[in-house]
Design a protein around this motif. Structure first.
Motif, PDB file in Angstrom:
ATOM      1  N   PRO A   8       0.834  -1.203   0.000  1.00  0.00           N
ATOM      2  CA  PRO A   8       0.000   0.000   0.000  1.00  0.00           C
ATOM      3  C   PRO A   8       0.865   1.247   0.000  1.00  0.00           C
ATOM      4  O   PRO A   8       1.954   1.263   0.605  1.00  0.00           O
ATOM      5  CB  PRO A   8      -0.806  -0.130   1.300  1.00  0.00           C
ATOM      6  CG  PRO A   8      -0.013  -1.053   2.168  1.00  0.00           C
ATOM      7  CD  PRO A   8       0.667  -1.997   1.220  1.00  0.00           C
ATOM      8  N   ASP A   9       0.417   2.293  -0.690  1.00  0.00           N
ATOM      9  CA  ASP A   9       1.213   3.515  -0.701  1.00  0.00           C
ATOM     10  C   ASP A   9       1.122   4.189   0.661  1.00  0.00           C
ATOM     11  O   ASP A   9       0.361   3.784   1.535  1.00  0.00           O
ATOM     12  CB  ASP A   9       0.783   4.446  -1.839  1.00  0.00           C
ATOM     13  CG  ASP A   9      -0.654   4.935  -1.692  1.00  0.00           C
ATOM     14  OD1 ASP A   9      -1.172   4.972  -0.550  1.00  0.00           O
ATOM     15  OD2 ASP A   9      -1.262   5.279  -2.711  1.00  0.00           O
ATOM     16  N   MET A  10       1.924   5.240   0.854  1.00  0.00           N
ATOM     17  CA  MET A  10       2.022   5.857   2.165  1.00  0.00           C
ATOM     18  C   MET A  10       0.693   6.413   2.656  1.00  0.00           C
ATOM     19  O   MET A  10       0.344   6.277   3.842  1.00  0.00           O
ATOM     20  CB  MET A  10       3.070   6.979   2.129  1.00  0.00           C
ATOM     21  CG  MET A  10       3.307   7.643   3.482  1.00  0.00           C
ATOM     22  SD  MET A  10       3.698   6.453   4.798  1.00  0.00           S
ATOM     23  CE  MET A  10       5.315   5.894   4.255  1.00  0.00           C
ATOM     24  N   LYS A  11      -0.079   7.007   1.759  1.00  0.00           N
ATOM     25  CA  LYS A  11      -1.365   7.556   2.173  1.00  0.00           C
ATOM     26  C   LYS A  11      -2.281   6.455   2.699  1.00  0.00           C
ATOM     27  O   LYS A  11      -2.951   6.625   3.727  1.00  0.00           O
ATOM     28  CB  LYS A  11      -2.034   8.277   0.998  1.00  0.00           C
ATOM     29  CG  LYS A  11      -3.299   9.018   1.395  1.00  0.00           C
ATOM     30  CD  LYS A  11      -3.808   9.893   0.261  1.00  0.00           C
ATOM     31  CE  LYS A  11      -5.013  10.717   0.718  1.00  0.00           C
ATOM     32  NZ  LYS A  11      -5.485  11.633  -0.361  1.00  0.00           N
ATOM     33  N   ASP A  12      -2.297   5.315   2.017  1.00  0.00           N
ATOM     34  CA  ASP A  12      -3.120   4.190   2.468  1.00  0.00           C
ATOM     35  C   ASP A  12      -2.623   3.652   3.803  1.00  0.00           C
ATOM     36  O   ASP A  12      -3.424   3.278   4.669  1.00  0.00           O
ATOM     37  CB  ASP A  12      -3.114   3.072   1.427  1.00  0.00           C
ATOM     38  CG  ASP A  12      -3.918   3.421   0.190  1.00  0.00           C
ATOM     39  OD1 ASP A  12      -4.789   4.308   0.284  1.00  0.00           O
ATOM     40  OD2 ASP A  12      -3.680   2.821  -0.874  1.00  0.00           O
ATOM     41  N   ARG A  13      -1.293   3.592   3.967  1.00  0.00           N
ATOM     42  CA  ARG A  13      -0.742   3.103   5.227  1.00  0.00           C
ATOM     43  C   ARG A  13      -1.133   4.012   6.389  1.00  0.00           C
ATOM     44  O   ARG A  13      -1.484   3.542   7.484  1.00  0.00           O
ATOM     45  CB  ARG A  13       0.790   3.020   5.137  1.00  0.00           C
ATOM     46  CG  ARG A  13       1.310   1.868   4.289  1.00  0.00           C
ATOM     47  CD  ARG A  13       2.824   1.889   4.224  1.00  0.00           C
ATOM     48  NE  ARG A  13       3.423   1.742   5.552  1.00  0.00           N
ATOM     49  CZ  ARG A  13       4.694   2.051   5.840  1.00  0.00           C
ATOM     50  NH1 ARG A  13       5.484   2.555   4.899  1.00  0.00           N
ATOM     51  NH2 ARG A  13       5.160   1.868   7.054  1.00  0.00           N
ATOM     52  N   ILE A  14      -1.073   5.306   6.150  1.00  0.00           N
ATOM     53  CA  ILE A  14      -1.465   6.260   7.193  1.00  0.00           C
ATOM     54  C   ILE A  14      -2.932   6.071   7.553  1.00  0.00           C
ATOM     55  O   ILE A  14      -3.308   6.005   8.732  1.00  0.00           O
ATOM     56  CB  ILE A  14      -1.214   7.704   6.719  1.00  0.00           C
ATOM     57  CG1 ILE A  14       0.291   7.967   6.564  1.00  0.00           C
ATOM     58  CG2 ILE A  14      -1.825   8.701   7.708  1.00  0.00           C
ATOM     59  CD1 ILE A  14       0.622   9.275   5.867  1.00  0.00           C
ATOM     60  N   LEU A  15      -3.775   5.952   6.526  1.00  0.00           N
ATOM     61  CA  LEU A  15      -5.207   5.829   6.770  1.00  0.00           C
ATOM     62  C   LEU A  15      -5.550   4.509   7.451  1.00  0.00           C
ATOM     63  O   LEU A  15      -6.382   4.462   8.366  1.00  0.00           O
ATOM     64  CB  LEU A  15      -5.967   5.959   5.449  1.00  0.00           C
ATOM     65  CG  LEU A  15      -7.502   6.037   5.538  1.00  0.00           C
ATOM     66  CD1 LEU A  15      -7.939   7.105   6.537  1.00  0.00           C
ATOM     67  CD2 LEU A  15      -8.094   6.296   4.169  1.00  0.00           C
ATOM     68  N   GLU A  16      -4.910   3.422   7.047  1.00  0.00           N
ATOM     69  CA  GLU A  16      -5.159   2.124   7.677  1.00  0.00           C
ATOM     70  C   GLU A  16      -4.773   2.155   9.155  1.00  0.00           C
ATOM     71  O   GLU A  16      -5.476   1.610  10.013  1.00  0.00           O
ATOM     72  CB  GLU A  16      -4.373   1.035   6.952  1.00  0.00           C
ATOM     73  CG  GLU A  16      -4.943   0.663   5.589  1.00  0.00           C
ATOM     74  CD  GLU A  16      -4.047  -0.286   4.822  1.00  0.00           C
ATOM     75  OE1 GLU A  16      -3.016  -0.723   5.402  1.00  0.00           O
ATOM     76  OE2 GLU A  16      -4.346  -0.578   3.660  1.00  0.00           O
ATOM     77  N   THR A  17      -3.643   2.788   9.441  1.00  0.00           N
ATOM     78  CA  THR A  17      -3.176   2.873  10.827  1.00  0.00           C
ATOM     79  C   THR A  17      -4.104   3.760  11.655  1.00  0.00           C
ATOM     80  O   THR A  17      -4.471   3.409  12.786  1.00  0.00           O
ATOM     81  CB  THR A  17      -1.736   3.427  10.879  1.00  0.00           C
ATOM     82  OG1 THR A  17      -0.880   2.598  10.091  1.00  0.00           O
ATOM     83  CG2 THR A  17      -1.223   3.471  12.303  1.00  0.00           C
ATOM     84  N   ALA A  18      -4.487   4.904  11.084  1.00  0.00           N
ATOM     85  CA  ALA A  18      -5.402   5.805  11.786  1.00  0.00           C
ATOM     86  C   ALA A  18      -6.736   5.114  12.042  1.00  0.00           C
ATOM     87  O   ALA A  18      -7.307   5.225  13.133  1.00  0.00           O
ATOM     88  CB  ALA A  18      -5.612   7.074  10.966  1.00  0.00           C
ATOM     89  N   ASP A  19      -7.221   4.381  11.050  1.00  0.00           N
ATOM     90  CA  ASP A  19      -8.489   3.660  11.183  1.00  0.00           C
ATOM     91  C   ASP A  19      -8.430   2.709  12.377  1.00  0.00           C
ATOM     92  O   ASP A  19      -9.325   2.692  13.231  1.00  0.00           O
ATOM     93  CB  ASP A  19      -8.762   2.895   9.888  1.00  0.00           C
ATOM     94  CG  ASP A  19     -10.089   2.149   9.909  1.00  0.00           C
ATOM     95  OD1 ASP A  19     -10.975   2.511   9.130  1.00  0.00           O
ATOM     96  OD2 ASP A  19     -10.233   1.194  10.701  1.00  0.00           O
ATOM     97  N   ARG A  20      -7.384   1.918  12.434  1.00  0.00           N
ATOM     98  CA  ARG A  20      -7.257   0.920  13.503  1.00  0.00           C
ATOM     99  C   ARG A  20      -7.153   1.588  14.875  1.00  0.00           C
ATOM    100  O   ARG A  20      -7.839   1.199  15.825  1.00  0.00           O
ATOM    101  CB  ARG A  20      -6.025   0.044  13.236  1.00  0.00           C
ATOM    102  CG  ARG A  20      -5.700  -0.948  14.343  1.00  0.00           C
ATOM    103  CD  ARG A  20      -4.640  -1.941  13.892  1.00  0.00           C
ATOM    104  NE  ARG A  20      -3.484  -1.291  13.313  1.00  0.00           N
ATOM    105  CZ  ARG A  20      -2.457  -0.785  14.016  1.00  0.00           C
ATOM    106  NH1 ARG A  20      -2.480  -0.847  15.342  1.00  0.00           N
ATOM    107  NH2 ARG A  20      -1.433  -0.230  13.408  1.00  0.00           N
ATOM    108  N   LEU A  21      -6.314   2.610  14.984  1.00  0.00           N
ATOM    109  CA  LEU A  21      -6.096   3.254  16.277  1.00  0.00           C
ATOM    110  C   LEU A  21      -7.296   4.091  16.716  1.00  0.00           C
ATOM    111  O   LEU A  21      -7.683   4.072  17.890  1.00  0.00           O
ATOM    112  CB  LEU A  21      -4.837   4.123  16.217  1.00  0.00           C
ATOM    113  CG  LEU A  21      -3.526   3.365  16.014  1.00  0.00           C
ATOM    114  CD1 LEU A  21      -2.355   4.343  15.898  1.00  0.00           C
ATOM    115  CD2 LEU A  21      -3.269   2.390  17.167  1.00  0.00           C
ATOM    116  N   PHE A  22      -7.893   4.827  15.780  1.00  0.00           N
ATOM    117  CA  PHE A  22      -9.082   5.620  16.119  1.00  0.00           C
ATOM    118  C   PHE A  22     -10.203   4.716  16.610  1.00  0.00           C
ATOM    119  O   PHE A  22     -10.881   5.027  17.590  1.00  0.00           O
ATOM    120  CB  PHE A  22      -9.571   6.404  14.896  1.00  0.00           C
ATOM    121  CG  PHE A  22      -8.775   7.637  14.569  1.00  0.00           C
ATOM    122  CD1 PHE A  22      -7.960   8.238  15.508  1.00  0.00           C
ATOM    123  CD2 PHE A  22      -8.859   8.211  13.305  1.00  0.00           C
ATOM    124  CE1 PHE A  22      -7.223   9.385  15.210  1.00  0.00           C
ATOM    125  CE2 PHE A  22      -8.148   9.361  12.985  1.00  0.00           C
ATOM    126  CZ  PHE A  22      -7.326   9.945  13.937  1.00  0.00           C
TER     127      PHE A  22
END
Length: 205
Positions: A8-22
């Motif tokens: 996954p590109d960086m934007k997707d990685r950021i969003l996936e991580t934010a999704d999980r933590l949020f």
């Protein structure tokens, strides 16, 4: 030779991580520093993709706004299957309730958050209504609201009791509501008695 799946590109990685933590820890509890550290990037890199935490929250909620999949199952099977899906979700260790309700509970003063939450809940209610219309239910709009309340009520009960059987109880209540609306529920046959009479009395076109 099999090709490896693309990372996954960086934007997707950021969003996936934010999704999980949020979702697991709460939106207010998680700052952009935590998200950046989890990925191993700088805050500046994160802000290159999402200019603010608010932008990241908006993207998180948009990611969770998923339309129901099309199905070959009958309307009744789809309606009652919703509660089967909930029971499976309740059994998961990472279940923390409805992300939209959670977001409003934390950020209710934010109109944009409340707006997307209302839009999501209404989309689910309208999905029920469309299925009920297919069944010929007289007041599909009101019954759709009641079914949506059963969904949200079962989620709240599971969070309090930690008991996936709450979804089963909601399914039983939904079955009663459908039958009271004239829908025949049982086996592989699910039709509306009123709609059937109308079809029989309507001249063939």
């Amino acid at each position: 030779m099999a090709t490896l799946p693309a990372k996954p590109d960086m934007k997707d990685r950021i969003l996936e991580t934010a999704d999980r933590l949020f979702y697991l820890q709460g939106i207010r509890a998680i700052g952009v520093d935590t998200i950046a550290a989890e990925i191993g990037i700088s805050k500046r890199t994160l802000y290159n993709h999402f200019p603010s935490k608010d932008a990241l929250i908006t993207a998180y909620l948009a990611r969770r706004f998923v339309a129901p999949r099309t199905s070959d199952k009958s309307p009744v099977e789809q309606i009652l299957g919703t509660f089967d899906s909930l029971e499976r979700r309740f059994s998961a260790k990472d279940f923390r309730g409805c992300p939209f309700v959670n977001a409003v509970a934390e950020l209710g003063e934010d109109r944009s958050v409340r707006k997307v939450a209302v839009a999501f809940k209404e989309s689910r209610r309208l999905w029920f209504r469309d299925l009920l219309v297919q069944l010929g239910v007289a007041d599909a709009d009101a019954l759709a609201t009641q079914l949506a309340l059963l969904v949200d009520g079962s989620i709240a009960q599971d969070l309090v009791r930690n008991d996936p059987a709450m979804a089963r109880a909601a399914k039983e209540a939904a079955t009663v509501l459908l039958r009271n609306a004239g829908v025949k529920v049982g086996g592989n046959i699910a039709t509306n008695k009123r709609a059937t009479k109308k079809r029989h009395s309507r001249p063939a076109s």
